[in-house]
Design an enzyme around this catalytic site. Structure first.
Site, PDB file in Angstrom:
ATOM      1  N   TYR A  52       9.869 -41.945  49.891  1.00 44.04           N
ATOM      2  CA  TYR A  52       9.427 -41.222  48.693  1.00 44.04           C
ATOM      3  C   TYR A  52      10.092 -39.853  48.557  1.00 44.04           C
ATOM      4  O   TYR A  52       9.969 -39.197  47.529  1.00 44.04           O
ATOM      5  CB  TYR A  52       7.904 -41.035  48.679  1.00 44.04           C
ATOM      6  CG  TYR A  52       7.090 -42.304  48.597  1.00 44.04           C
ATOM      7  CD1 TYR A  52       7.688 -43.547  48.407  1.00 44.04           C
ATOM      8  CD2 TYR A  52       5.707 -42.272  48.712  1.00 44.04           C
ATOM      9  CE1 TYR A  52       6.929 -44.709  48.357  1.00 44.04           C
ATOM     10  CE2 TYR A  52       4.941 -43.426  48.648  1.00 44.04           C
ATOM     11  CZ  TYR A  52       5.560 -44.647  48.483  1.00 44.04           C
ATOM     12  OH  TYR A  52       4.799 -45.783  48.431  1.00 44.04           O
ATOM     13  N   HIS A 110       7.192 -50.192  55.921  1.00 41.58           N
ATOM     14  CA  HIS A 110       7.047 -50.185  54.467  1.00 41.58           C
ATOM     15  C   HIS A 110       7.227 -51.570  53.823  1.00 41.58           C
ATOM     16  O   HIS A 110       6.538 -51.912  52.875  1.00 41.58           O
ATOM     17  CB  HIS A 110       8.066 -49.188  53.893  1.00 41.58           C
ATOM     18  CG  HIS A 110       7.719 -48.667  52.553  1.00 41.58           C
ATOM     19  ND1 HIS A 110       8.023 -47.396  52.140  1.00 41.58           N
ATOM     20  CD2 HIS A 110       7.088 -49.233  51.512  1.00 41.58           C
ATOM     21  CE1 HIS A 110       7.607 -47.212  50.902  1.00 41.58           C
ATOM     22  NE2 HIS A 110       7.038 -48.318  50.494  1.00 41.58           N
TER      23      HIS A 110
HETATM   24  P1  NAP Z   1      -0.958 -46.726  39.891  1.00 44.55           P
HETATM   25  O1  NAP Z   1      -1.734 -45.874  40.800  1.00 44.55           O
HETATM   26  O2  NAP Z   1      -1.395 -48.118  39.647  1.00 44.55           O
HETATM   27  O3  NAP Z   1      -0.831 -46.033  38.465  1.00 44.55           O
HETATM   28  C1  NAP Z   1      -0.373 -44.720  38.331  1.00 44.55           C
HETATM   29  C2  NAP Z   1      -0.417 -44.327  36.863  1.00 44.55           C
HETATM   30  O4  NAP Z   1      -1.764 -44.320  36.397  1.00 44.55           O
HETATM   31  C3  NAP Z   1       0.141 -42.949  36.648  1.00 44.55           C
HETATM   32  O5  NAP Z   1       0.983 -43.021  35.531  1.00 44.55           O
HETATM   33  C4  NAP Z   1      -1.087 -42.078  36.346  1.00 44.55           C
HETATM   34  O6  NAP Z   1      -0.763 -41.101  35.376  1.00 44.55           O
HETATM   35  C5  NAP Z   1      -2.030 -43.077  35.764  1.00 44.55           C
HETATM   36  N1  NAP Z   1      -3.441 -42.753  36.042  1.00 44.55           N
HETATM   37  C6  NAP Z   1      -4.044 -42.556  37.238  1.00 44.55           C
HETATM   38  N2  NAP Z   1      -5.365 -42.327  37.076  1.00 44.55           N
HETATM   39  C7  NAP Z   1      -5.602 -42.380  35.740  1.00 44.55           C
HETATM   40  C8  NAP Z   1      -6.766 -42.231  34.960  1.00 44.55           C
HETATM   41  N3  NAP Z   1      -7.964 -41.992  35.486  1.00 44.55           N
HETATM   42  N4  NAP Z   1      -6.644 -42.347  33.595  1.00 44.55           N
HETATM   43  C9  NAP Z   1      -5.458 -42.592  33.033  1.00 44.55           C
HETATM   44  N5  NAP Z   1      -4.317 -42.746  33.724  1.00 44.55           N
HETATM   45  C10 NAP Z   1      -4.381 -42.645  35.073  1.00 44.55           C
HETATM   46  O7  NAP Z   1       0.591 -46.769  40.324  1.00 44.55           O
HETATM   47  P2  NAP Z   1       1.495 -46.583  41.600  1.00 44.55           P
HETATM   48  O8  NAP Z   1       1.962 -45.197  41.736  1.00 44.55           O
HETATM   49  O9  NAP Z   1       2.494 -47.670  41.508  1.00 44.55           O
HETATM   50  O10 NAP Z   1       0.578 -46.963  42.865  1.00 44.55           O
HETATM   51  C11 NAP Z   1      -0.192 -46.033  43.573  1.00 44.55           C
HETATM   52  C12 NAP Z   1       0.401 -45.694  44.931  1.00 44.55           C
HETATM   53  O11 NAP Z   1       0.510 -46.851  45.758  1.00 44.55           O
HETATM   54  C13 NAP Z   1       1.831 -45.153  44.923  1.00 44.55           C
HETATM   55  O12 NAP Z   1       1.908 -43.856  44.416  1.00 44.55           O
HETATM   56  C14 NAP Z   1       2.200 -45.310  46.366  1.00 44.55           C
HETATM   57  O13 NAP Z   1       1.628 -44.269  47.153  1.00 44.55           O
HETATM   58  C15 NAP Z   1       1.590 -46.656  46.674  1.00 44.55           C
HETATM   59  N6  NAP Z   1       2.562 -47.766  46.536  1.00 44.55           N
HETATM   60  C16 NAP Z   1       2.994 -48.379  47.673  1.00 44.55           C
HETATM   61  C17 NAP Z   1       3.906 -49.418  47.592  1.00 44.55           C
HETATM   62  C18 NAP Z   1       4.373 -50.082  48.845  1.00 44.55           C
HETATM   63  O14 NAP Z   1       5.383 -50.809  48.808  1.00 44.55           O
HETATM   64  N7  NAP Z   1       3.703 -49.898  49.949  1.00 44.55           N
HETATM   65  C19 NAP Z   1       4.401 -49.852  46.354  1.00 44.55           C
HETATM   66  C20 NAP Z   1       3.926 -49.208  45.220  1.00 44.55           C
HETATM   67  C21 NAP Z   1       3.012 -48.172  45.318  1.00 44.55           C
HETATM   68  P3  NAP Z   1      -1.274 -39.560  35.481  1.00 44.55           P
HETATM   69  O15 NAP Z   1      -0.383 -38.915  36.488  1.00 44.55           O
HETATM   70  O16 NAP Z   1      -1.107 -39.051  34.097  1.00 44.55           O
HETATM   71  O17 NAP Z   1      -2.712 -39.588  35.909  1.00 44.55           O
END
Ligand code: NAP
Length: 281
Positions: A52, A110
């Site tokens: 990241y 990862h």
């Molecule tokens: P997510 O958490 O499903 O969605 C993030 C989006 O939702 C952002 O655009 C955020 O915008 C919005 N959001 C969050 N809370 C909200 C709310 N209450 N109301 C409206 N919008 C909201 O997406 P993600 O980043 O893909 O997944 C989360 C985390 O999982 C990652 O950041 C990472 O740490 C981890 N991850 C791990 C892997 C892996 O391979 N291990 C893969 C993908 C992700 P705002 O900023 O405007 O709130």
């Protein structure tokens, strides 16, 4: 809805705050500000990764906050292009250095790397725990068979598998295995990278609980036994809203209504360039 405290999910091997802050794609000041905001609304679980490129910002934000290091559950992930014991050990030392901590709470591999030997990888993760560089180890993006093998190969408990998990990708088989075996399932992209926010069913169900679609999606996930969520947000209001998703309980009927497996709506399985972009997540 009242302000809520985030519960802890416990297994025989680990106790983890049920909601953490995801930090994928947040770098520099944005990552720093998001971590400060998350800590200020009461989140005590942070998820970062070598890939990241934000470990230093996450670590700085934690150090600058008035929250004690030991009160925060800190996860990082090893870049899977590190395939030898030495390369993994060096990469973990680099993570601790960038994060500015003596140890993390959870160290994950990862992704499964097809050219890496799983025994070597699990050995290297176990050695990091034995050296005191992490309290726990785990994996990410593993299917049931590979998770089972990883657990047999590790000399310490594999406490979690961090995977895509949301109402359109409920991971029935994997979740069943995790619940049976006492492994946590850490749900990444629990808002389907934002796709859950405009879902009509989530909005409709939310009306009866005075909850937003995001809160309904998160509560749907956390009502599953052994599930921890790590939504990402850069907005203090959203972070507080997400925390408060623990303030209501979905009925069995509503919970079932929300579960709608859909390949088309599973962000990380979408074909084309998004898959390429998705890989480092
Ligand atoms: P997510 O958490 O499903 O969605 C993030 C989006 O939702 C952002 O655009 C955020 O915008 C919005 N959001 C969050 N809370 C909200 C709310 N209450 N109301 C409206 N919008 C909201 O997406 P993600 O980043 O893909 O997944 C989360 C985390 O999982 C990652 O950041 C990472 O740490 C981890 N991850 C791990 C892997 C892996 O391979 N291990 C893969 C993908 C992700 P705002 O900023 O405007 O709130």
């Amino acid at each position: 809805m009242t302000e809520t405290t985030i519960p802890t999910v416990e297994t025989d091997d680990a106790a983890v705050p049920a909601m953490g802050l995801g930090t994928w794609q947040l770098t520099d000041q944005t990552a720093y500000d998001a971590v400060r905001a998350a800590l200020s609304v009461g989140l005590r679980h942070l998820d970062t990764a070598q890939l990241y490129d934000n470990e230093w910002a996450v670590g700085r934000a934690l150090a600058d906050s008035d929250v004690a290091r030991e009160d925060v559950f800190l996860t990082t992930k090893v870049d899977p292009t590190n395939t030898s014991r030495e390369a993994i050990a060096d990469s973990v030392a680099g993570s601790l250095d960038r994060l500015g901590v003596d140890s993390v709470d959870l160290l994950l591999i990862h992704w499964p790397n097809p050219v890496a030997d799983l025994e070597t990888v699990m050995d290297a993760l176990s050695a990091a725990q034995e050296r005191g560089q992490t309290r726990h180890v785990g994996v990410s993006n593993f299917g049931v068979d590979r998770l089972d093998r990883a657990r047999r190969l590790a000399s310490v408990p594999v406490v979690t598998n961090q995977v895509l998990f949301h109402p359109f990708h409920p991971q029935h088989e994997l979740l069943d295995y995790c619940q049976r075996e006492g492994v946590l399932l850490t749900a990444y992209s629990p808002l389907a990278e934002g796709a859950a926010l405009s879902d009509d069913v989530l909005a409709d169900v939310g009306r009866s609980y005075d909850a937003t679609p995001a809160q309904v999606a998160l509560r749907w996930a956390t009502q599953h036994e052994n599930v921890v969520v790590i939504p990402k947000s850069t907005s203090r209001a959203h972070l507080a809203e997400n925390r408060d998703s623990f303030g209501f309980t979905l009925s069995r009927r509503d919970h079932d209504r929300i579960t709608r497996p859909s390949l088309l709506r599973t962000a990380r399985l979408a074909v084309g360039s998004r898959l390429r972009d998705a890989l480092p997540g």
